[in-house]
Structure formats: C-alpha cells, structure tokens
Design an enzyme around this catalytic site. Structure first.
Site, short mmCIF file in Angstrom:
data_model
loop_
_atom_site.label_atom_id
_atom_site.label_comp_id
_atom_site.label_asym_id
_atom_site.label_seq_id
_atom_site.Cartn_x
_atom_site.Cartn_y
_atom_site.Cartn_z
N GLY A 69 0.78 -1.22 0.00
CA GLY A 69 0.00 0.00 0.00
C GLY A 69 0.82 1.28 0.00
O GLY A 69 0.47 2.25 -0.68
N SER A 195 -3.44 -3.43 -0.48
CA SER A 195 -2.32 -4.19 0.08
C SER A 195 -2.74 -5.63 0.39
O SER A 195 -3.84 -5.85 0.91
CB SER A 195 -1.81 -3.52 1.36
OG SER A 195 -0.73 -4.23 1.91
N HIS A 197 -1.45 -7.92 2.60
CA HIS A 197 -1.42 -8.46 3.97
C HIS A 197 -2.55 -7.95 4.84
O HIS A 197 -2.71 -8.40 5.97
CB HIS A 197 -0.06 -8.17 4.62
CG HIS A 197 0.13 -6.76 5.07
ND1 HIS A 197 0.01 -6.38 6.38
CD2 HIS A 197 0.47 -5.64 4.39
CE1 HIS A 197 0.26 -5.08 6.49
NE2 HIS A 197 0.54 -4.61 5.29
N THR A 233 11.53 -7.59 -10.86
CA THR A 233 10.90 -8.83 -11.32
C THR A 233 9.57 -9.05 -10.59
O THR A 233 9.48 -8.87 -9.38
CB THR A 233 11.84 -10.02 -11.07
OG1 THR A 233 13.07 -9.78 -11.75
CG2 THR A 233 11.22 -11.32 -11.56
N CYS A 322 2.42 1.78 11.18
CA CYS A 322 3.38 2.67 10.53
C CYS A 322 3.59 3.94 11.35
O CYS A 322 4.70 4.46 11.47
CB CYS A 322 2.88 3.03 9.13
SG CYS A 322 2.73 1.62 8.03
#
Length: 380
Positions: A69, A195, A197, A233, A322
């Site tokens: 995110g 996101s 998770h 990748t 966060c």
C-alpha cells in the site's frame, strides 16, 4: 494470545499459502522471459490481474502490482501529478491520511498542501472540502476507510466534486479492499491503492489502479515491468496468493460485515460499566467499518493500556503500526481535534477471521478490570 490488531496485519490464509507454494515451485519463471517457463508465469500473472480487476470492477489495463500500500500511494500520486488535468500547484488531503500519503506530499515542495480535519464523526466535511478548492487545485487524496477508527468517507461524493472541478482524485483503499463491496466505487476515482497483507494475503505485495485514460509518466525511468510503472521482477507467487485471498474475502463480504457489526455492538455493551470514562470515535452505521474500533479511556494512556492488555493475553494497538514506528500520536487524533492528553489515551481494537464472540466479551471484561484497578489505585 488473543489477536485484536487485524487492521495492522492479518495472518496468511492457509489456502493462499498453498497457492503461494505451488506457484513458487511450479511457475517460478520470470514473467518477462520469452521461453515457455516464463510464458507460463506471464499467463498466470495476467489471469490474476484479470480476476482482481473483475472483483474490483475496474479495467485490468489500469491495474499494476507493487510491494504494498505505501508504495502504491507514492507511485499513484506521482503518476497523477505527472499528467494533471489542468495547470496548478495545489493539493488537498486529509489530516488523518496514512503516513505514506503525508510522506509523499511533504516532499512536494513546489506544491501548496491543504490538510482537512475530520468532523466529530470522523468524516471529511464536504462543505469544507469545497471551500478548500481553488483554481490551482490539481489533486485531492482522501482515504476510503480510516485505519485507526474505521470511518468510511463519502468517496462517491468526493469523486463527483473532483469530476466537476477537473481534479484528479486518489483514494487509499488499503482498509476497504476485501471488506466492502467496491465495484460501484472503484471506477470513479483516478487512482487507488491496496495491500495483500490486510486481506490474509502475503506481506510485500499490493497493487494500484490508475485510470487507463491518464497518460502518466513513470517515476522510475527505464523500467520494463508493469508497462514501465515500476521496476523489479514480478512476484508472481505473492500476486497469486493475494488474488486467492481476495477471492475468498469477496465471497463472504456480507456475512463478515454482519458478524463484525454484531461483535462491535457486544464489545461496546461490555464497556457499559466504565462508559463514563470511555470515548468511542465513530460515525453512524452507514459510514462505519464495524471491524475497527478507535477509543480512548479518560486518564489512562493508550500505551499503558496496550501493555496491560498484552500482559493479560490480548494484542491491541495504539493506532497504525506505521505511525507507531514513528513514535508519534495517531494522525486521526489530530484530525479529530483531540488535545494532547486525549491523543495519548487512544487505542484501537480490530476484529478478524479468527476472532470469536467469546474473545470479544473477554476483551471487554478485561478492559473493564484494567480500568477499575487503575482507578482504585489512582484514588489510593
């Protein structure tokens, strides 16, 4: 330990984990390689893109995979600003946005940023938003669901305002994807982020939607992956696992919403004996994600309450993980106009798939006991 911090992260779903292992071992090729093994990975990647786009009601050509995110928010805003609908240097956002939004905006020194507070119900004031718009406004960024109190912002209304004013609109969907039906909302914005998770998928994977009509320029030059949107990748195993988790969540949206709503009511009822000290920050039912409860207990710091709950076997939080890492109060407390002491009292409870009604009741009783013991000790 009883886990009540699902808004921070979720355990990897077992079926999604099995998908990850199968893809990592059987479809391990680089999806950009031209040989058959790479081609198999590419086909799987595009199948996931098509499936997620269908779940969200968007054009698959605007869906790009990222590391999560925070990166999605960063790249979406940079993409929109690389192709504004009009000339200008003014951006409007909310005080309570995720730290990744504040982070990217704070580095834009050539732009004027207006930060909007929340009403007492935890919502953006539409009149205040309209008043903040100037002829120079080129971008509005308002999250869909607040990660700390779970209030649901009026995305359709904001999108209509942006369309009428010729302004790009980005929305952080990290807390709403997999929890709310989005097919009628997602196509209305210029961009949104999500996101893995947060929806029982792996960590380190997410996505961003950019309206395909927008001719953005890449932030990272010279990238060959994701049409140049980002380098690196492709993490096909994580993308496949996230897609499997999203499918599973999406098949159970209504039942999960109803279950969490009933648990929310029971939890709040268990706090009735101490309701004189409890402040719950919430909107009405139509604008509230029931699985997130933000509250404060008068006179008790949130960090102390969190540590006591942890000691007694309950994992709760004091806000966005966060934000906690930055050692600053939850942004929503500033947006709500709480004073310094009230901000320190903030805690967050969030439900998830493994939560039970018994767990919810025991958590409420535990908080009651903690508060009563604290108040008694405070009187001595």
């Amino acid at each position: 330990m009883n886990y009540f911090d699902y808004a921070a992260t979720t355990p990897l779903d077992r079926e999604a984990a099995e998908v990850y292992m199968k893809v990592a071992t059987e479809y391990f090729g680089n999806s950009s390689s031209l040989h058959d093994i790479g081609g198999q990975a590419h086909i799987l990647l595009e199948n996931c893109r098509e499936e997620l786009a269908a779940l969200l009601g968007i054009d698959k050509n605007g869906l790009f995979f990222t590391s999560g995110g925070s990166e999605s928010n960063f790249l979406a805003i940079e993409a929109l600003l690389s192709s504004p609908k009009k000339q200008g240097n003014h951006i409007i956002t909310g005080m309570a946005e995720h730290s990744s939004i504040h982070g990217v905006l704070n580095r834009l020194t050539d732009y004027d940023i207006t930060f909007l507070p929340l009403t007492s119900l935890g919502l953006i004031d539409e009149e205040e938003l309209l008043a903040a718009i100037t002829p120079e406004t080129v971008l509005i960024s308002i999250q869909h669901v607040n990660s700390e109190i779970g209030t649901i912002q009026p995305i359709k209304t904001v999108a209509q305002i942006c369309q009428a004013q010729n302004i790009h609109f980005h929305s952080d969907f990290v807390q709403s994807v997999g929890k709310i039906e989005l097919r009628g909302i997602a196509p209305l914005v210029s961009s949104f982020s999500f996101s893995g998770h947060k929806i029982y998928g792996p960590k380190g994977i997410g996505g961003v939607y950019i309206n395909p009509a927008i001719s953005w320029s890449p932030f990272f030059p010279g990238g060959s992956h994701e049409k140049g949107f980002r380098p690196g990748t492709m993490n096909v195993p994580a993308i496949a696992a996230m897609t499997a988790a999203a499918q599973k969540n999406n098949s159970n949206l209504a039942d999960a919403y109803q279950k969490y709503n009933s648990w929310r009511k029971v939890f709040i009822e268990t706090l009735n004996p101490i309701n004189n000290w409890v402040n719950i920050y919430q909107a009405n039912d139509d604008n509230q994600l029931p699985s997130i409860i933000g509250l404060g207990i008068s006179g008790i710091e949130g960090q102390w309450m969190m540590l006591e709950a942890n000691r007694l076997g309950f994992a709760i939080s004091t806000g966005s993980a966060c934000q906690i890492g930055m050692q600053t109060p939850a942004k929503v407390t500033q947006a709500l106009g709480l004073n310094k002491q009230e901000a320190k009292e903030f805690i967050r409870i969030s439900f998830g798939n493994s939560t039970t009604m018994e767990d919810v009741i025991r958590l409420g009783e535990t908080i009651n006991n903690i508060v009563n013991q604290y108040k008694i000790a405070d009187l001595c």
